[in-house]
Design an enzyme around this catalytic site. Structure first.
Site, mmCIF file in Angstrom:
data_model
loop_
_atom_site.group_PDB
_atom_site.id
_atom_site.type_symbol
_atom_site.label_atom_id
_atom_site.label_comp_id
_atom_site.label_asym_id
_atom_site.label_seq_id
_atom_site.Cartn_x
_atom_site.Cartn_y
_atom_site.Cartn_z
ATOM 1 N N ASP A 1 0.793 -1.139 0.059
ATOM 2 C CA ASP A 1 0.089 0.009 -0.042
ATOM 3 C C ASP A 1 0.945 1.104 0.036
ATOM 4 O O ASP A 1 1.929 1.355 0.546
ATOM 5 C CB ASP A 1 -0.615 -0.044 1.343
ATOM 6 C CG ASP A 1 -2.169 0.518 0.918
ATOM 7 O OD1 ASP A 1 -3.238 -0.074 0.836
ATOM 8 O OD2 ASP A 1 -2.147 1.780 1.126
ATOM 9 N N SER B 1 -10.061 6.676 -7.191
ATOM 10 C CA SER B 1 -10.318 7.721 -8.272
ATOM 11 C C SER B 1 -11.812 7.804 -8.926
ATOM 12 O O SER B 1 -11.973 8.370 -9.653
ATOM 13 C CB SER B 1 -9.482 7.549 -9.437
ATOM 14 O OG SER B 1 -9.842 6.085 -10.131
ATOM 15 N N TYR C 1 -12.319 13.687 -4.083
ATOM 16 C CA TYR C 1 -11.208 13.365 -4.975
ATOM 17 C C TYR C 1 -10.331 14.311 -5.480
ATOM 18 O O TYR C 1 -9.198 14.015 -5.441
ATOM 19 C CB TYR C 1 -11.923 12.285 -6.060
ATOM 20 C CG TYR C 1 -10.849 12.048 -7.105
ATOM 21 C CD1 TYR C 1 -9.988 11.241 -6.915
ATOM 22 C CD2 TYR C 1 -11.226 12.631 -8.520
ATOM 23 C CE1 TYR C 1 -9.159 10.870 -7.924
ATOM 24 C CE2 TYR C 1 -10.395 12.355 -9.500
ATOM 25 C CZ TYR C 1 -9.358 11.429 -9.390
ATOM 26 O OH TYR C 1 -8.410 11.442 -10.420
ATOM 27 N N PHE D 1 -26.971 10.305 -18.937
ATOM 28 C CA PHE D 1 -27.148 11.215 -17.773
ATOM 29 C C PHE D 1 -27.677 12.616 -18.255
ATOM 30 O O PHE D 1 -26.616 13.502 -18.265
ATOM 31 C CB PHE D 1 -26.102 11.143 -16.835
ATOM 32 C CG PHE D 1 -25.747 9.546 -16.304
ATOM 33 C CD1 PHE D 1 -26.827 8.794 -16.079
ATOM 34 C CD2 PHE D 1 -24.424 9.314 -15.775
ATOM 35 C CE1 PHE D 1 -26.622 7.582 -15.740
ATOM 36 C CE2 PHE D 1 -24.081 8.203 -15.483
ATOM 37 C CZ PHE D 1 -25.141 7.088 -14.992
HETATM 38 N N1 UDP Z 1 -22.265 8.980 -18.674
HETATM 39 C C1 UDP Z 1 -23.620 8.578 -19.102
HETATM 40 N N2 UDP Z 1 -23.851 7.466 -18.831
HETATM 41 C C2 UDP Z 1 -23.192 6.711 -17.984
HETATM 42 C C3 UDP Z 1 -21.894 6.871 -17.688
HETATM 43 C C4 UDP Z 1 -21.505 8.168 -18.045
HETATM 44 O O1 UDP Z 1 -24.281 9.540 -19.743
HETATM 45 O O2 UDP Z 1 -23.629 5.425 -17.873
HETATM 46 C C5 UDP Z 1 -21.708 10.364 -18.997
HETATM 47 C C6 UDP Z 1 -21.443 11.092 -17.911
HETATM 48 O O3 UDP Z 1 -22.426 11.898 -17.400
HETATM 49 C C7 UDP Z 1 -20.201 12.084 -18.375
HETATM 50 C C8 UDP Z 1 -19.590 11.334 -19.356
HETATM 51 O O4 UDP Z 1 -20.484 10.287 -19.781
HETATM 52 O O5 UDP Z 1 -20.915 13.155 -19.150
HETATM 53 C C9 UDP Z 1 -18.516 10.436 -19.127
HETATM 54 O O6 UDP Z 1 -18.508 10.100 -17.723
HETATM 55 P P1 UDP Z 1 -17.423 8.981 -17.132
HETATM 56 O O7 UDP Z 1 -18.000 8.702 -15.854
HETATM 57 O O8 UDP Z 1 -16.997 8.005 -18.135
HETATM 58 O O9 UDP Z 1 -16.149 10.177 -16.847
HETATM 59 P P2 UDP Z 1 -16.182 11.675 -15.963
HETATM 60 O O10 UDP Z 1 -16.521 12.774 -17.083
HETATM 61 O O11 UDP Z 1 -16.965 11.606 -15.166
HETATM 62 O O12 UDP Z 1 -14.597 11.598 -15.480
#
Ligand code: UDP
Length: 338
Positions: A58, A84, A146, A218
Site C-alpha cells: 500500500d 479515483s 477526490y 445522464f
Molecule cells: N455518462 C452517461 N452514462 C453513463 C456513464 C457516464 O451518460 O452510464 C456520461 C457522464 O454523465 C459524463 C460522461 O458520460 O458526461 C463521461 O462520464 P465518465 O463517468 O466516463 O467520466 P467523468 O467525465 O465523470 O470523469
C-alpha cells in the site's frame, strides 16, 4: 536503476509498465490489489522477465515503500495508485484523503533519496472551469474530495520541492492532470477491467456484449450541440507516452504541471454512435436525469505540453480509441480472469 510504478496492476499503471518494459527499462511494480488485476500482473511478468518485479503493498505504508526503493535502486517514481471515483469520494471522503495522501510516499522518496516523481493528477482540480478549453492556469476549484485529494498531493510535491531546493538536493516532479482516459493497449494484451465499470466507454461496450440492456444517458438537456455532456477522451497509450517524455525532460529543481487531453471534445451521443459503428451492435439508450456535479463541457488545451515537450496525442479519432477498448473486451468478456 529502476522506476517504481505504483498502481501497477491497475488500468493506467499496467499500461505504463508495459511501455516501460517495451522500452527496455527495469520496473518495480506496487499495488495493494484492492482494485488491481492479477491478470495484468501476469501479462507484465511475461513481458518483462527479470526486468519486472512486483510486490503487493500500500502507498500508505511508508517503510515498505522505502525498502522497495532502496533495495531496487529506484531513481524515479510514477505514482498512479489512488482511489479515483468522484461519486464514491463524496460518500467516503476520509478514505480518499487517507489513501490518496502523498505524505507517506514522499517521506520514503526523501529517505531513499529518489530524485524524480511523476504524479497522476486530474482535471478535477479545476472543478467546473469558467471556460474551455482548459489551460493550466485555470483556477483551482475541486468539487469533490477526490479532486481535493489530488490538489493536496500537488501541494505536497510543491512544498517538498521547496525544501529540496533549500537543501540543494536534486529533485523534480511533474503533476499531470488527466482528462478522460480511454482505450486499451492496441496489441490486445492489457485492458480496462473495473468491477463494476464506472466509465462511459466500457459501460456502453457492455451493452454491445449483451451484459447490459441499455445505456442510460445522464441528461440530454445540456447547453451543448446535441444536449449531452462533452469530454476530452485521451487514449491511454498517448497518456503514458506523455509520462515518459516528461520524465526524460525534467531538470533538477523543476515542478511542472500539464493538462493531458487531445484538445477536442466528444459528446455522450458521439460515444454511443461510435460504439455502434465499431461493434455493429444497435446499443439501445435511455435518457435519465443529469448526474449531479457533471460539468456540461470539459476539454483540455494541451498547448503547453505540446510546446514544452513536443507531445501531442496521436490517437484522436473516437472510433480508433473505442476499437482498442472493444478489441480487449470482446476477447475478454469476463475481464481478466480473477
Ligand atoms: N455518462 C452517461 N452514462 C453513463 C456513464 C457516464 O451518460 O452510464 C456520461 C457522464 O454523465 C459524463 C460522461 O458520460 O458526461 C463521461 O462520464 P465518465 O463517468 O466516463 O467520466 P467523468 O467525465 O465523470 O470523469
Amino acid at each position: 536503476m529502476a522506476i517504481l510504478v505504483t498502481g501497477a496492476a491497475g488500468y493506467i499503471g499496467s499500461h505504463a509498465v508495459q511501455r516501460l518494459l517495451k522500452d527496455g527499462r527495469t520496473v518495480v511494480g506496487l499495488d495493494n490489489m484492492e482494485r488491481g488485476n492479477d491478470g495484468a500482473v501476469e501479462a507484465l511478468r511475461e513481458l518483462g522477465g527479470k526486468r519486472f518485479t512486483f510486490e503487493q503493498g500500500d502507498t500508505t505504508d511508508r517503510s515498505h515503500l522505502e525498502r522497495l526503493m532502496l533495495h531496487n535502486h529506484v531513481d524515479a517514481v510514477l505514482h498512479f495508485a489512488a482511489l479515483s471515483l468522484v461519486g464514491e469520494s463524496v460518500l467516503r471522503p476520509l478514505e480518499y484523503h487517507r489513501n490518496n495522501s502523498l505524505v507517506p510516499l514522499m517521506e520514503a522518496v526523501r529517505d531513499a533519496r529518489v530524485k524524480r516523481v511523476v504524479f497522476s493528477s486530474t482535471c478535477a482540480v479545476y472543478g467546473q472551469p469558467p471556460s474551455t478549453p482548459v489551460t493550466e492556469d485555470a483556477p483551482y476549484a475541486p468539487l469533490s474530495p477526490y479532486g481535493m485529494s489530488k490538489l493536496h498531493g500537488e501541494q505536497v510535491l510543491d512544498d517538498f520541492l521547496g525544501g529540496r531546493r533549500h537543501q540543494n538536493f536534486p529533485f523534480a516532479f511533474a503533476a499531470l492532470r488527466y482528462f478522460n482516459v480511454a482505450g486499451c493497449d492496441r496489441t490486445g494484451v492489457l485492458g480496462e477491467d473495473h468491477d463494476p465499470h464506472s466509465h462511459i466507454i466500457p459501460i456502453v461496450l457492455e451493452v454491445a456484449l449483451g451484459k447490459r440492456e441499455h445505456i442510460t444517458i445522464f441528461g440530454e438537456d445540456y447547453d451543448t450541440p446535441d444536449g449531452t455532456c462533452i469530454r476530452d477522451y485521451i487514449h491511454v497509450e498517448d497518456l503514458v507516452d506523455a509520462h515518459l517524455r516528461v520524465l526524460d525532460a525534467l531538470q533538477d529543481g523543476e515542478g511542472r504541471r500539464y493538462n493531458l487531453g487531445i484538445g477536442k471534445g466528444y459528446s455522450v451521443k458521439d460515444i454511443i454512435e461510435s460504439c455502434r459503428r465499431v461493434t455493429g451492435h444497435a446499443i439501445p439508450t435511455e435518457v435519465g436525469p443529469r448526474r449531479p456535479g457533471d460539468p456540461p463541457a470539459l476539454f483540455a488545451d494541451p498547448g503547453k505540453v505540446q510546446k514544452e515537450l513536443g507531445w501531442k496525442a496521436e490517437i484522436t479519432e473516437l472510433d480508433a480509441i473505442i476499437e482498442s477498448a472493444w478489441k480487449w473486451m470482446k476477447a475478454n468478456p469476463e475481464g481478466y480472469k480473477k
